[in-house]
Enzyme design. Structure first.
Site, mmCIF file in Angstrom:
data_model
loop_
_atom_site.group_PDB
_atom_site.id
_atom_site.type_symbol
_atom_site.label_atom_id
_atom_site.label_comp_id
_atom_site.label_asym_id
_atom_site.label_seq_id
_atom_site.Cartn_x
_atom_site.Cartn_y
_atom_site.Cartn_z
ATOM 1 N N ARG A 1 -8.606 1.088 10.000
ATOM 2 C CA ARG A 1 -8.194 -0.169 10.054
ATOM 3 C C ARG A 1 -9.502 -0.756 10.925
ATOM 4 N NH1 ARG A 1 -2.239 0.649 9.542
ATOM 5 N NH2 ARG A 1 -1.252 -1.350 9.495
ATOM 6 N N ARG B 1 12.294 -2.836 10.682
ATOM 7 C CA ARG B 1 11.239 -2.608 11.774
ATOM 8 C C ARG B 1 11.201 -3.603 12.707
ATOM 9 N NH1 ARG B 1 6.162 -0.176 8.203
ATOM 10 N NH2 ARG B 1 5.053 -1.149 9.957
ATOM 11 N N ARG C 1 11.614 -7.148 4.550
ATOM 12 C CA ARG C 1 11.627 -5.868 4.328
ATOM 13 C C ARG C 1 12.556 -5.150 5.212
ATOM 14 N NH1 ARG C 1 5.838 -2.603 4.871
ATOM 15 N NH2 ARG C 1 6.048 -3.122 6.891
ATOM 16 N N LYS D 1 0.827 -1.143 0.127
ATOM 17 C CA LYS D 1 0.046 -0.169 0.003
ATOM 18 C C LYS D 1 0.985 1.400 0.093
ATOM 19 C CE LYS D 1 -2.271 -0.877 4.030
ATOM 20 N NZ LYS D 1 -1.468 -2.064 4.423
ATOM 21 N N ARG E 1 0.078 -9.284 13.450
ATOM 22 C CA ARG E 1 -0.263 -8.284 12.688
ATOM 23 C C ARG E 1 -1.338 -9.027 11.716
ATOM 24 N NH1 ARG E 1 4.451 -5.434 10.415
ATOM 25 N NH2 ARG E 1 3.449 -4.011 9.409
HETATM 26 P P1 AMP Z 1 1.444 0.522 9.093
HETATM 27 O O1 AMP Z 1 3.122 0.957 8.956
HETATM 28 O O2 AMP Z 1 0.678 1.120 8.392
HETATM 29 O O3 AMP Z 1 1.801 -0.989 8.854
HETATM 30 O O4 AMP Z 1 1.274 0.537 10.738
HETATM 31 C C1 AMP Z 1 2.264 0.265 11.708
HETATM 32 C C2 AMP Z 1 1.436 0.092 13.007
HETATM 33 O O5 AMP Z 1 1.012 1.512 13.465
HETATM 34 C C3 AMP Z 1 0.331 -0.866 12.925
HETATM 35 O O6 AMP Z 1 0.725 -2.449 13.127
HETATM 36 C C4 AMP Z 1 -0.394 -0.335 14.189
HETATM 37 O O7 AMP Z 1 -0.057 -0.774 15.411
HETATM 38 C C5 AMP Z 1 -0.148 1.130 13.988
HETATM 39 N N1 AMP Z 1 -1.528 1.748 13.110
HETATM 40 C C6 AMP Z 1 -1.169 2.387 11.902
HETATM 41 N N2 AMP Z 1 -2.216 2.610 11.404
HETATM 42 C C7 AMP Z 1 -3.408 2.584 12.404
HETATM 43 C C8 AMP Z 1 -4.623 2.448 12.628
HETATM 44 N N3 AMP Z 1 -5.279 3.118 11.542
HETATM 45 N N4 AMP Z 1 -5.257 2.154 13.522
HETATM 46 C C9 AMP Z 1 -4.593 1.607 14.451
HETATM 47 N N5 AMP Z 1 -3.454 1.395 14.718
HETATM 48 C C10 AMP Z 1 -2.767 1.736 13.407
#
Ligand code: AMP
Length: 209
Positions: free
Chosen positions: A88, A152, A122, A13, A163
């Site tokens: 989410r 990460r 990654r 994404k 996740r």
């Molecule tokens: P991402 O970089 O989008 O994979 O996000 C990394 C982490 O940030 C996720 O695993 C969640 O812990 C947190 N996170 C990001 N976006 C959201 C969201 N919309 N709602 C809740 N937690 C989020």
């Protein structure tokens, strides 16, 4: 165009949002990036978010909704944006519905095996934020800016499985939510390279080459 990019972690994404952001000249709003920045800067939001992110859990809805509400007020959002990683959960989507009317939701689909392979390989550049798969890196420096790339914490194998479970339980219901609204566009990323997925994204959004 006001867009949502939906899909499991590792589906690409963020990479696709960056491509489209340049082409359409609208910002990519990644709640994950905003939260990681807050953690680095040790802001009150960052302090709350850290434990959740490290465990692969979702940050509470009210925290994330407040971030998005503020961000959407900024001037660069006037002509549209790409929400990458938000909403989410169904409650997040319901609140978003009260704030804006979204034009389309792109759902990036990818089988679990491919997700695990992508996420565990990654690497990210802490300086320019680019992401790479180890198979495409020569050593451990960022081809873009020369900084040492890192993994990460939430891309470590145990957290990745968590996740994925969280995605299935809390985020996948959004597919039906947006399908019912008629705004869902599906892109199958299986076995596809970045360019192939991007062509598909443009196609489902009706953007001409
Ligand atoms: P991402 O970089 O989008 O994979 O996000 C990394 C982490 O940030 C996720 O695993 C969640 O812990 C947190 N996170 C990001 N976006 C959201 C969201 N919309 N709602 C809740 N937690 C989020």
């Amino acid at each position: 165009m006001k867009l949502i990019f939906l899909g499991p972690p590792g589906a690409g994404k963020g990479t696709q949002a960056q491509l489209l952001m340049h082409d359409l000249n609208i910002p990519q709003i990644s709640t994950g990036d905003i939260l990681r920045k807050a953690i680095r800067e040790m802001t009150p939001t960052g302090v709350i978010a850290k434990g959740y992110i490290d465990r692969g859990e979702l940050v509470p809805d009210d925290v994330v909704i407040a971030i998005v509400r503020d961000r959407l007020q900024e001037k660069d959002c006037e002509n549209g944006y790409i929400l990458d990683g938000f909403p989410r959960t169904v409650p997040q989507a319901e609140v978003l519905d009260t704030i804006v009317e979204i034009d389309a939701v792109v759902d990036f689909e990818l089988p679990n095996e491919e997700i695990i392979n992508r996420l565990s390989g990654r690497r990210v550049c802490p300086k320019c934020n680019s992401t790479y798969h180890i198979s495409r890196l020569d050593g451990d420096t960022c081809p873009g800016c020369g900084e040492k790339v890192i993994q990460r914490k939430d891309d470590m194998p145990e957290t990745v499985l968590n996740r994925l479970e969280v995605y299935e339980k809390q985020t996948a219901p959004l597919i039906a939510y947006y399908k019912n609204k008629g705004s869902l566009r599906v892109v199958d990323c299986t076995g596809q390279q970045v360019e192939g997925v991007y062509a598909e994204v443009r196609k489902v959004l009706g953007i001409n080459a």
